[in-house]
Design a protein around this motif. Structure first.
Motif, PDB file in Angstrom:
ATOM      1  N   GLY A 240       0.794  -1.230   0.000  1.00  0.00           N
ATOM      2  CA  GLY A 240       0.000   0.000   0.000  1.00  0.00           C
ATOM      3  C   GLY A 240       0.820   1.269   0.000  1.00  0.00           C
ATOM      4  O   GLY A 240       0.242   2.363   0.050  1.00  0.00           O
ATOM      5  N   ASP A 241       2.125   1.154  -0.025  1.00  0.00           N
ATOM      6  CA  ASP A 241       2.987   2.352   0.018  1.00  0.00           C
ATOM      7  C   ASP A 241       3.707   2.510  -1.313  1.00  0.00           C
ATOM      8  O   ASP A 241       4.098   1.531  -1.955  1.00  0.00           O
ATOM      9  N   LYS A 242       3.876   3.761  -1.716  1.00  0.00           N
ATOM     10  CA  LYS A 242       4.612   4.044  -2.947  1.00  0.00           C
ATOM     11  C   LYS A 242       5.472   5.282  -2.730  1.00  0.00           C
ATOM     12  O   LYS A 242       4.960   6.372  -2.486  1.00  0.00           O
ATOM     13  N   ASP A 243       6.775   5.080  -2.794  1.00  0.00           N
ATOM     14  CA  ASP A 243       7.773   6.163  -2.753  1.00  0.00           C
ATOM     15  C   ASP A 243       7.815   6.929  -1.428  1.00  0.00           C
ATOM     16  O   ASP A 243       8.344   8.041  -1.380  1.00  0.00           O
ATOM     17  N   VAL A 244       7.253   6.368  -0.356  1.00  0.00           N
ATOM     18  CA  VAL A 244       7.415   6.997   0.952  1.00  0.00           C
ATOM     19  C   VAL A 244       8.392   6.165   1.781  1.00  0.00           C
ATOM     20  O   VAL A 244       9.471   6.625   2.147  1.00  0.00           O
ATOM     21  N   LEU A 245       7.993   4.933   2.041  1.00  0.00           N
ATOM     22  CA  LEU A 245       8.920   4.001   2.693  1.00  0.00           C
ATOM     23  C   LEU A 245       9.581   3.060   1.680  1.00  0.00           C
ATOM     24  O   LEU A 245      10.730   2.636   1.872  1.00  0.00           O
ATOM     25  N   SER A 246       8.833   2.738   0.635  1.00  0.00           N
ATOM     26  CA  SER A 246       9.334   1.798  -0.372  1.00  0.00           C
ATOM     27  C   SER A 246      10.380   2.478  -1.247  1.00  0.00           C
ATOM     28  O   SER A 246      10.064   3.393  -2.025  1.00  0.00           O
ATOM     29  N   HIS A 247      11.621   2.045  -1.090  1.00  0.00           N
ATOM     30  CA  HIS A 247      12.744   2.629  -1.838  1.00  0.00           C
ATOM     31  C   HIS A 247      13.862   1.599  -1.931  1.00  0.00           C
ATOM     32  O   HIS A 247      13.848   0.543  -1.290  1.00  0.00           O
ATOM     33  N   ASP A 248      14.879   1.947  -2.731  1.00  0.00           N
ATOM     34  CA  ASP A 248      16.158   1.229  -2.702  1.00  0.00           C
ATOM     35  C   ASP A 248      17.040   1.905  -1.658  1.00  0.00           C
ATOM     36  O   ASP A 248      17.154   3.138  -1.632  1.00  0.00           O
ATOM     37  N   TYR A 249      17.674   1.124  -0.813  1.00  0.00           N
ATOM     38  CA  TYR A 249      18.551   1.637   0.239  1.00  0.00           C
ATOM     39  C   TYR A 249      19.940   1.001   0.106  1.00  0.00           C
ATOM     40  O   TYR A 249      20.062  -0.153  -0.323  1.00  0.00           O
ATOM     41  N   VAL A 250      20.952   1.753   0.524  1.00  0.00           N
ATOM     42  CA  VAL A 250      22.338   1.264   0.480  1.00  0.00           C
ATOM     43  C   VAL A 250      22.925   1.356   1.885  1.00  0.00           C
ATOM     44  O   VAL A 250      22.770   2.379   2.567  1.00  0.00           O
ATOM     45  N   ILE A 251      23.596   0.290   2.300  1.00  0.00           N
ATOM     46  CA  ILE A 251      24.248   0.286   3.613  1.00  0.00           C
ATOM     47  C   ILE A 251      25.455   1.222   3.571  1.00  0.00           C
ATOM     48  O   ILE A 251      26.290   1.148   2.675  1.00  0.00           O
ATOM     49  N   ALA A 252      25.546   2.103   4.548  1.00  0.00           N
ATOM     50  CA  ALA A 252      26.603   3.113   4.583  1.00  0.00           C
ATOM     51  C   ALA A 252      27.945   2.494   4.964  1.00  0.00           C
ATOM     52  O   ALA A 252      28.029   1.325   5.363  1.00  0.00           O
ATOM     53  N   ALA A 253      28.994   3.323   4.862  1.00  0.00           N
ATOM     54  CA  ALA A 253      30.343   2.852   5.162  1.00  0.00           C
ATOM     55  C   ALA A 253      30.494   2.408   6.606  1.00  0.00           C
ATOM     56  O   ALA A 253      31.319   1.533   6.916  1.00  0.00           O
ATOM     57  N   ASN A 254      29.714   2.994   7.520  1.00  0.00           N
ATOM     58  CA  ASN A 254      29.807   2.602   8.929  1.00  0.00           C
ATOM     59  C   ASN A 254      28.933   1.395   9.263  1.00  0.00           C
ATOM     60  O   ASN A 254      28.803   1.013  10.432  1.00  0.00           O
ATOM     61  N   GLY A 255      28.317   0.795   8.236  1.00  0.00           N
ATOM     62  CA  GLY A 255      27.523  -0.409   8.444  1.00  0.00           C
ATOM     63  C   GLY A 255      26.075  -0.170   8.791  1.00  0.00           C
ATOM     64  O   GLY A 255      25.333  -1.128   9.064  1.00  0.00           O
ATOM     65  N   SER A 256      25.626   1.077   8.781  1.00  0.00           N
ATOM     66  CA  SER A 256      24.240   1.378   9.158  1.00  0.00           C
ATOM     67  C   SER A 256      23.344   1.476   7.929  1.00  0.00           C
ATOM     68  O   SER A 256      23.796   1.805   6.828  1.00  0.00           O
ATOM     69  N   LEU A 257      22.076   1.206   8.140  1.00  0.00           N
ATOM     70  CA  LEU A 257      21.055   1.306   7.100  1.00  0.00           C
ATOM     71  C   LEU A 257      20.012   2.308   7.585  1.00  0.00           C
ATOM     72  O   LEU A 257      19.363   2.097   8.615  1.00  0.00           O
ATOM     73  N   THR A 258      19.857   3.409   6.867  1.00  0.00           N
ATOM     74  CA  THR A 258      18.938   4.474   7.282  1.00  0.00           C
ATOM     75  C   THR A 258      17.621   4.336   6.520  1.00  0.00           C
ATOM     76  O   THR A 258      17.595   4.424   5.289  1.00  0.00           O
ATOM     77  N   ILE A 259      16.525   4.114   7.266  1.00  0.00           N
ATOM     78  CA  ILE A 259      15.200   3.927   6.688  1.00  0.00           C
ATOM     79  C   ILE A 259      14.349   5.158   7.013  1.00  0.00           C
ATOM     80  O   ILE A 259      14.403   5.684   8.130  1.00  0.00           O
ATOM     81  N   ASN A 260      13.596   5.608   6.033  1.00  0.00           N
ATOM     82  CA  ASN A 260      12.716   6.759   6.237  1.00  0.00           C
ATOM     83  C   ASN A 260      11.798   6.534   7.438  1.00  0.00           C
ATOM     84  O   ASN A 260      11.120   5.516   7.538  1.00  0.00           O
ATOM     85  N   GLY A 261      11.790   7.491   8.341  1.00  0.00           N
ATOM     86  CA  GLY A 261      10.855   7.464   9.462  1.00  0.00           C
ATOM     87  C   GLY A 261      11.396   6.825  10.722  1.00  0.00           C
ATOM     88  O   GLY A 261      10.865   7.082  11.817  1.00  0.00           O
TER      89      GLY A 261
END
Length: 415
Positions: free
Chosen positions: A98-119
């Protein structure tokens, strides 16, 4: 020689400098190339046959590396079956029902190993499986009130596995930290443009990492390769890669080849002996080597005239000294110059000592025991050819002629 030149020397009694130069040139023309001197521990291969070395090699079973004594051992199969863990640079696709372009995205793990998700901000992702990260993302989104607690309404799937930094130590040609599975820019662009649910990066394997570190040296313990991850380690037997090869102790089939994670250590002990069976292209050895060549022997006046270029100096792993001399155009030719000498300049990779080996080219061609004195070429070796004694003498006579000619002419022109 002296009888032929006696009349000329008599006429040049008043020119001691010219006579001395002439005698020196002829003496050098008659001399042979001296035997190179090496330290006693420079020999790496039995075929190098250094006169100073008279020791019999004996393969030893390596002991467990001291760095692993406090760690927990586990079977290699268990580590290979461990779920793929994520690392910096990995790309993931998050789809929420039910979501489009708010939470649903492509994400890349950062150099420090963290994954940042909207919200919900950053989540520690490196070193964990995608399933474990997916569960945490879902629970935190539910806790934040951004999604409902409905089964299967969220999916987090890796779409691209990036390269991982691992350490390769011990009996390899280029030990150090390498990036296993690094993909070219155009390949990554294709993956981004054509996303798929799931990805397999075969470059993140144990065997690929060993080859990226230059490949196993001939003294490596093929059956005792250690993979360290966190507080655990596994001993891996890679000898099946040599199954069916003459002289190998492999049983055939496929070896255990686990996928790697960021921060893994690969430790390869040495057996203390040269193993001929490892001097060939394989999944864990170098496919080819680069060798430096110089052939300034007559009639060649330069390496270009000897047709020595990049293709000639790039040789398959397992090439011997005589084959390298053929690539350098140092074998054959006129009978006057066929008796060339050649040197191989190498380095013992165990202790770092350089070694220089001299061989008569025609002896390598004609003698039946050539395999016992014909070393294998290692990465970074150098080959050089020297003229035969006959051609050296011819050059010396030419030097003498160039010195005597003007003196004789000047003497005959005196009134």
């Amino acid at each position: 020689m002296s009888q032929m030149l006696r009349p000329t020397l008599t006429r040049l009694k008043g020119s001691p400098r010219i006579v001395a130069m002439m005698v020196l040139a002829l003496t050098s023309g008659c001399a042979t190339m001296p035997t190179p001197r090496n330290v006693a521990s420079a020999q790496y291969q039995p075929t190098q046959r250094l006169e100073e070395t008279a020791r019999a090699e004996r393969c030893l079973t390596p002991q467990l590396p001291a760095a692993l004594g406090a760690l927990a051992a586990e079977p290699a199969e268990a580590l290979a079956a461990f779920p793929d863990v994520m690392g910096p640079g990995d790309r993931l696709r998050l789809d929420v029902s039910g979501d489009k372009d708010v939470l649903s995205h492509d994400y890349v793990i950062a150099a420090n190993g963290s994954l940042t998700i909207n919200g919900i901000g950053a989540i520690a992702a490196a070193g964990r499986s995608s399933g474990a990260v997916s569960e945490e993302v879902r629970s935190r989104l539910v806790a934040a009130g951004l999604i409902r607690d409905i089964a299967n309404n969220l999916r987090l799937v890796p779409t691209e596995r990036a390269g991982v930094s691992v350490s390769v130590e011990g009996a390899v040609f280029e030990p150090g930290v390498i990036v296993a599975g690094e993909r070219a820019t155009d390949a990554r662009a294709t993956t981004v443009a054509n996303p798929a649910l799931g990805d397999f990066n075969n470059g993140r394997s144990l065997a690929t990492a060993i080859r990226a570190a230059g490949g196993l040296r001939p003294d490596a313990a093929l059956d005792a390769v250690y993979l360290v991850r966190g507080d655990r380690y596994a001993r891996i037997d890679l000898s099946p890669v040599l199954g069916g090869v003459e002289g190998s102790d492999g049983t055939g089939g496929l070896p255990v080849d686990p996928q790697l994670a960021r921060g893994d250590r690969i430790i390869i002990p040495s057996k203390g002996c040269f193993q001929q069976k490892l001097v060939r292209p394989s999944p864990v050895t170098a496919p080819g080597i680069r060798v430096y060549m110089s052939n300034l022997s007559r009639p060649a006046a330069s390496n270009a005239a000897s047709a020595i270029g990049r293709d000639a100096t790039s040789l398959p792993y397992g090439t011997r000294f005589l084959q390298g001399l053929i690539a350098a155009n140092c074998v054959g030719g006129s009978a006057l110059n066929a008796g060339r000498s050649a040197v191989l300049i190498s380095r013992n990779p165990v202790n770092g000592h350089s070694v220089v080996i001299a061989r008569k080219v025609e002896a390598l061609v004609r003698d039946a025991d050539r395999d016992e004195v014909d070393p294998y070429l290692m990465p970074g070796d150098a080959i050089a050819c020297y003229d035969s004694t006959a051609m050296t003498f011819v050059d010396a006579v030419g030097v003498v002629g160039s010195l005597l000619g003007p003196a004789v002419l000047a003497k005959n022109l005196k009134p």
